[in-house]
Design a protein around this motif. Structure first.
Motif, PDB file in Angstrom:
ATOM      1  N   LEU A  60      -5.712   0.739   3.742  1.00  0.00           N
ATOM      2  CA  LEU A  60      -6.439  -0.060   4.488  1.00  0.00           C
ATOM      3  C   LEU A  60      -7.505  -1.107   4.221  1.00  0.00           C
ATOM      4  O   LEU A  60      -7.419  -1.677   4.861  1.00  0.00           O
ATOM      5  N   GLU A  61      -8.776  -0.645   3.178  1.00  0.00           N
ATOM      6  CA  GLU A  61      -9.556  -2.177   3.051  1.00  0.00           C
ATOM      7  C   GLU A  61      -8.380  -2.729   2.347  1.00  0.00           C
ATOM      8  O   GLU A  61      -9.296  -4.417   2.315  1.00  0.00           O
ATOM      9  N   ALA A  62      -7.704  -3.041   1.357  1.00  0.00           N
ATOM     10  CA  ALA A  62      -6.900  -3.706   0.568  1.00  0.00           C
ATOM     11  C   ALA A  62      -5.671  -4.718   1.263  1.00  0.00           C
ATOM     12  O   ALA A  62      -5.391  -5.579   1.334  1.00  0.00           O
ATOM     13  N   GLU A  63      -6.134  -4.275   2.777  1.00  0.00           N
ATOM     14  CA  GLU A  63      -4.922  -5.390   4.037  1.00  0.00           C
ATOM     15  C   GLU A  63      -4.058  -5.468   3.070  1.00  0.00           C
ATOM     16  O   GLU A  63      -3.772  -6.824   3.128  1.00  0.00           O
ATOM     17  N   PRO A  64      -2.964  -4.075   3.549  1.00  0.00           N
ATOM     18  CA  PRO A  64      -1.706  -4.535   2.784  1.00  0.00           C
ATOM     19  C   PRO A  64      -1.084  -4.970   3.358  1.00  0.00           C
ATOM     20  O   PRO A  64      -1.056  -4.851   4.716  1.00  0.00           O
ATOM     21  N   SER A  65       0.561  -6.245   2.805  1.00  0.00           N
ATOM     22  CA  SER A  65       1.569  -6.609   3.886  1.00  0.00           C
ATOM     23  C   SER A  65       2.083  -5.526   4.589  1.00  0.00           C
ATOM     24  O   SER A  65       2.803  -5.770   5.179  1.00  0.00           O
ATOM     25  N   VAL A  66       1.983  -4.571   3.627  1.00  0.00           N
ATOM     26  CA  VAL A  66       3.565  -3.394   3.403  1.00  0.00           C
ATOM     27  C   VAL A  66       3.070  -1.997   2.779  1.00  0.00           C
ATOM     28  O   VAL A  66       2.250  -2.412   2.427  1.00  0.00           O
ATOM     29  N   LEU A  67       3.370  -0.992   4.073  1.00  0.00           N
ATOM     30  CA  LEU A  67       2.545   0.200   3.750  1.00  0.00           C
ATOM     31  C   LEU A  67       4.634   0.754   3.304  1.00  0.00           C
ATOM     32  O   LEU A  67       5.137   0.884   3.276  1.00  0.00           O
ATOM     33  N   VAL A  68       3.902   1.737   2.290  1.00  0.00           N
ATOM     34  CA  VAL A  68       5.029   2.868   1.697  1.00  0.00           C
ATOM     35  C   VAL A  68       4.512   4.056   2.034  1.00  0.00           C
ATOM     36  O   VAL A  68       3.347   4.463   1.544  1.00  0.00           O
ATOM     37  N   THR A  69       5.134   5.424   1.733  1.00  0.00           N
ATOM     38  CA  THR A  69       4.900   6.438   2.595  1.00  0.00           C
ATOM     39  C   THR A  69       6.036   7.651   2.677  1.00  0.00           C
ATOM     40  O   THR A  69       7.463   7.105   3.040  1.00  0.00           O
ATOM     41  N   GLY A 108       1.101  -1.862  -0.063  1.00  0.00           N
ATOM     42  CA  GLY A 108      -0.071   0.306  -0.022  1.00  0.00           C
ATOM     43  C   GLY A 108       0.732   1.097   0.090  1.00  0.00           C
ATOM     44  O   GLY A 108       1.830   0.862   0.866  1.00  0.00           O
ATOM     45  N   VAL A 109       0.576   2.163  -1.083  1.00  0.00           N
ATOM     46  CA  VAL A 109       1.248   3.872  -0.572  1.00  0.00           C
ATOM     47  C   VAL A 109       0.698   4.760  -0.969  1.00  0.00           C
ATOM     48  O   VAL A 109      -0.903   4.531  -0.581  1.00  0.00           O
ATOM     49  N   VAL A 110       1.231   5.204   0.579  1.00  0.00           N
ATOM     50  CA  VAL A 110      -0.637   6.463   1.072  1.00  0.00           C
ATOM     51  C   VAL A 110       0.864   7.627   1.807  1.00  0.00           C
ATOM     52  O   VAL A 110       1.629   7.726   1.458  1.00  0.00           O
ATOM     53  N   ASP A 111       0.462   8.827   1.124  1.00  0.00           N
ATOM     54  CA  ASP A 111       0.753   9.790   1.073  1.00  0.00           C
ATOM     55  C   ASP A 111      -0.164  10.946   2.656  1.00  0.00           C
ATOM     56  O   ASP A 111      -1.562  10.980   2.351  1.00  0.00           O
ATOM     57  N   GLY A 112       0.344  11.385   3.310  1.00  0.00           N
ATOM     58  CA  GLY A 112      -0.457  11.953   3.973  1.00  0.00           C
ATOM     59  C   GLY A 112      -0.623  13.605   3.613  1.00  0.00           C
ATOM     60  O   GLY A 112      -1.615  13.872   4.658  1.00  0.00           O
ATOM     61  N   GLN A 113       0.269  14.055   2.751  1.00  0.00           N
ATOM     62  CA  GLN A 113      -0.314  15.286   2.848  1.00  0.00           C
ATOM     63  C   GLN A 113      -1.340  15.256   1.913  1.00  0.00           C
ATOM     64  O   GLN A 113      -2.111  14.212   0.894  1.00  0.00           O
ATOM     65  N   ALA A 114      -2.103  16.483   1.395  1.00  0.00           N
ATOM     66  CA  ALA A 114      -3.138  16.773   1.057  1.00  0.00           C
ATOM     67  C   ALA A 114      -3.171  16.067  -0.843  1.00  0.00           C
ATOM     68  O   ALA A 114      -4.359  16.557  -1.745  1.00  0.00           O
ATOM     69  N   ASP A 115      -2.037  17.191  -1.025  1.00  0.00           N
ATOM     70  CA  ASP A 115      -1.634  16.534  -2.733  1.00  0.00           C
ATOM     71  C   ASP A 115      -0.853  15.139  -2.436  1.00  0.00           C
ATOM     72  O   ASP A 115       0.193  14.888  -2.280  1.00  0.00           O
ATOM     73  N   THR A 123       0.735  13.902  -5.116  1.00  0.00           N
ATOM     74  CA  THR A 123       1.368  13.486  -6.001  1.00  0.00           C
ATOM     75  C   THR A 123       2.982  12.516  -5.447  1.00  0.00           C
ATOM     76  O   THR A 123       3.251  11.625  -6.232  1.00  0.00           O
ATOM     77  N   ASP A 124       3.039  12.722  -3.866  1.00  0.00           N
ATOM     78  CA  ASP A 124       4.194  11.374  -3.761  1.00  0.00           C
ATOM     79  C   ASP A 124       3.836  10.434  -4.058  1.00  0.00           C
ATOM     80  O   ASP A 124       4.638   9.266  -4.459  1.00  0.00           O
ATOM     81  N   ALA A 125       2.782   9.913  -3.668  1.00  0.00           N
ATOM     82  CA  ALA A 125       1.852   8.418  -3.810  1.00  0.00           C
ATOM     83  C   ALA A 125       2.286   8.277  -4.897  1.00  0.00           C
ATOM     84  O   ALA A 125       2.208   6.795  -5.423  1.00  0.00           O
ATOM     85  N   ILE A 126       1.521   9.307  -6.081  1.00  0.00           N
ATOM     86  CA  ILE A 126       1.352   8.829  -7.199  1.00  0.00           C
ATOM     87  C   ILE A 126       3.108   8.205  -7.977  1.00  0.00           C
ATOM     88  O   ILE A 126       3.152   7.058  -8.881  1.00  0.00           O
ATOM     89  N   GLU A 127       4.027   8.831  -7.379  1.00  0.00           N
ATOM     90  CA  GLU A 127       5.483   9.156  -8.582  1.00  0.00           C
ATOM     91  C   GLU A 127       5.613   7.521  -7.983  1.00  0.00           C
ATOM     92  O   GLU A 127       6.385   6.366  -7.851  1.00  0.00           O
ATOM     93  N   ILE A 128       5.683   7.257  -5.829  1.00  0.00           N
ATOM     94  CA  ILE A 128       6.403   6.181  -5.315  1.00  0.00           C
ATOM     95  C   ILE A 128       5.017   4.738  -5.926  1.00  0.00           C
ATOM     96  O   ILE A 128       5.629   3.762  -6.431  1.00  0.00           O
ATOM     97  N   GLY A 129       4.004   4.911  -6.324  1.00  0.00           N
ATOM     98  CA  GLY A 129       2.697   3.607  -6.730  1.00  0.00           C
ATOM     99  C   GLY A 129       3.383   3.441  -7.967  1.00  0.00           C
ATOM    100  O   GLY A 129       3.826   2.163  -8.791  1.00  0.00           O
TER     101      GLY A 129
END
Length: 257
Positions: free
Chosen positions: A50-59, A14-21, A23-29
């Motif tokens: 989180l609904e996808a029940e990720p094994s690991v999160l990247v942020t 799972g790739v999560v960005d805590g910012q309003a923008d 773009t970080d999540a899109i680039e990392i994904g």
């Protein structure tokens, strides 16, 4: 204590960005999808990930990590980009880092998360902190007096612009700028220091990370409670802020090679 960790046979990242923008999540994904085979990549808002029940999160970044700490997630997190006090990977290393994670070469390090409660006559505010908890006056150099208490015993009372308590990770960030002790991740403690003290010689403390309390003993201005750089409430004269480790956020450390 660091521990070995495995992503399992069918890992979901799972790739999560805590910012309003986002773009970080899109680039990392995009970086992960171009490099990872037989791995499901989910890049979206925190709830959807989180609904996808990720094994690991990247942020990426501190704001994203603090959002995950507040959410109380169970999956380990691979931090990307500079983060004070927490080992992370450079953006250029993301594909290699993920490969190391999926291959079982990463180790899991629990980061303490502080439960924070502000109580006064007419309010109760609860929050969680990964890095630091601060009481600070809205206008510096106005008379304010704070008390520090540990396990029910008074530690000190002093006049200052504020007071901060930091986890080992947080002690390497903002708290270090006010001369709080820098703590090793191996220590179960918090670093506490006055902010802008009104006397030239002041003390800083390393205190147990359970049953810590701040009180506002005197103030001629509004005192604000700030948790991980977010204003969460005002602390009047009768306020008491209690701080204890209540959870952990597991971060992944990958070898340099």
């Amino acid at each position: 204590m660091d521990a070995a960790w495995s992503a399992g046979e069918e890992p979901v990242v799972g790739v999560v960005d805590g910012q309003a923008d986002d773009t970080d999540a899109i680039e990392i994904g995009a970086r992960l999808e171009s490099a990872a085979a037989d791995v499901t990549i989910v890049s979206d808002g925190l709830e959807a990930v989180l609904e996808a029940e990720p094994s690991v999160l990247v942020t990426a970044g501190e704001a994203s990590l603090t959002a995950l700490a507040r959410a109380g997630i169970d999956a380990p997190v691979l931090p990307v980009g500079p983060v004070s006090g927490i080992e992370s990977v450079d953006r250029e290393r993301i594909p290699d880092a993920l490969e190391a994670v999926i291959s079982g070469d990463a180790v899991c390090r629990p980061q303490p998360v502080l439960g924070v409660t502000l109580e006064s006559t007419d309010t109760v505010v609860r929050d969680r902190a990964l890095f630091d908890v601060t009481l600070v006056t809205d206008e510096p150099a106005r008379i304010s007096e704070y008390g520090v208490h540990s396990r029910g015993q008074p530690v000190a009372t002093f006049r200052a612009d504020g007071v901060v308590a930091a986890t080992p990770a947080g002690s390497h960030g903002y708290a270090s700028t006010v001369d709080a002790p820098q703590l090793s991740a191996a220590i179960d403690a918090v670093a506490v220091a006055p902010i802008g003290p009104f006397v030239t010689q002041t003390r800083q403390w390393v205190l147990p990370d359970d049953d810590l309390a701040f009180t506002v003993e005197r103030n001629e201005n509004d005192v604000r409670l700030v948790v991980d750089d977010r204003s969460v409430g005002m602390a009047p004269m009768d306020a008491r802020v209690t701080i204890s480790v209540t959870d952990t956020l597991s971060t992944l450390i990958v070898p340099e090679r």
